[in-house]
Design an enzyme around this catalytic site. Structure first.
Site: not given
Ligand code: C5P
Length: 227
Positions: A8, A30, A58-60, A62, A64-65, A67, A117, A177, A206-207
């Site tokens: 990131d 990731k 990690d493109l999440k 969201y 319609i079916p 696409t 999260t 963390r 990540g951080r």
């Protein structure tokens, strides 16, 4: 249990410098929205070439079916080892993704995002009108019914999800963390030790690694807590 290091940083060069520092370790990388939108497949291929490590996209997704399944196929053909969609896209969309991937000889692991999260219990209830654990378990059940391999959740929902969906249903947990570390924009944070106790299969960091003065030492510290 595996560690997934989130790339990131604010440029491809900085991300690749992290990859070079961590590549001797047994971990996944990731690539998320910021890195992929800015640096594209060229960057993904470079991470693969430099590290040889498995890649979680990690493109999440969201949508319609039709696409979402077209996009899933493109991600699989691009060489991802794992990627995710939002469980809130619904069973029809998740089933369409799995159906589209079934034509491939080998396919990546597919996870569904449950409750981000970064959501507190109140923030989650405002949108979904239910408790985080109840919502995450229900979303996990839908994902399993649609044939997905697992979910993204916080460490605190991992055990409940596995008790409903089975121990082999993958839980991948961001918001990790070290004890006393900055939580930043995350709400449901856990230490690597807690994630191990809660039976998470992957932790995402990540951080806590990227902003460390010694990213390799930070990654080794996480690995020693979970292995
Ligand atoms: O820096 P930090 O360890 O909080 O980064 C967590 C990473 O995991 C980020 O790349 C974020 O986009 C991702 N993520 C998340 N929560 C989810 C899914 C992915 O924090 N539910």
């Amino acid at each position: 249990m595996k560690l997934c290091a989130a790339l990131d940083c604010e440029s491809a060069e900085k991300n690749l410098a992290i990859v070079k520092k961590l590549r001797s370790l047994d971990l996944w990388f990731k690539i998320g929205l910021s890195g992929f939108i800015r640096d594209g497949w060229k960057f993904v291929n470079e991470v693969k070439r430099v590290s040889g490590a498995p890649i979680f996209m990690d493109l999440k997704l969201y949508d319609i079916p039709n696409t979402i399944s077209d996009a899933a196929l493109a991600i699989a053909e691009g060489g991802a080892d794992m990627f995710n969609v939002h469980a809130s896209a619904g069973v029809k969309a998740m089933s369409a993704v799995m159906e589209r991937l079934s034509a491939l000889k080998t396919r990546p692991l597919v996870l569904a995002v449950t409750a981000l999260t970064s959501f507190s219990a109140d923030e989650f209830a405002e949108i979904y009108n239910r408790s985080v654990e109840g919502g995450a378990v229900e979303m996990a059940r839908s994902a399993r019914n649609a044939g997905l391999d697992g979910v993204v959740c916080s460490a605190y929902e991992s055990r409940a999800i596995k008790s409903v969906c089975g121990d082999d249903f993958i839980t991948l947990c961001p918001g990790i963390r070290f004890e006393g570390g900055e939580t930043n924009d995350q709400s449901r944070v856990a230490t690597p030790q807690t994630a191990a106790l809660e039976k998470c299969d992957f932790i995402v960091m990540g951080r806590a690694i990227l902003s460390s003065t010694d990213p390799k030492a930070a990654a080794l510290k996480a690995l020693s807590a979970i292995c």
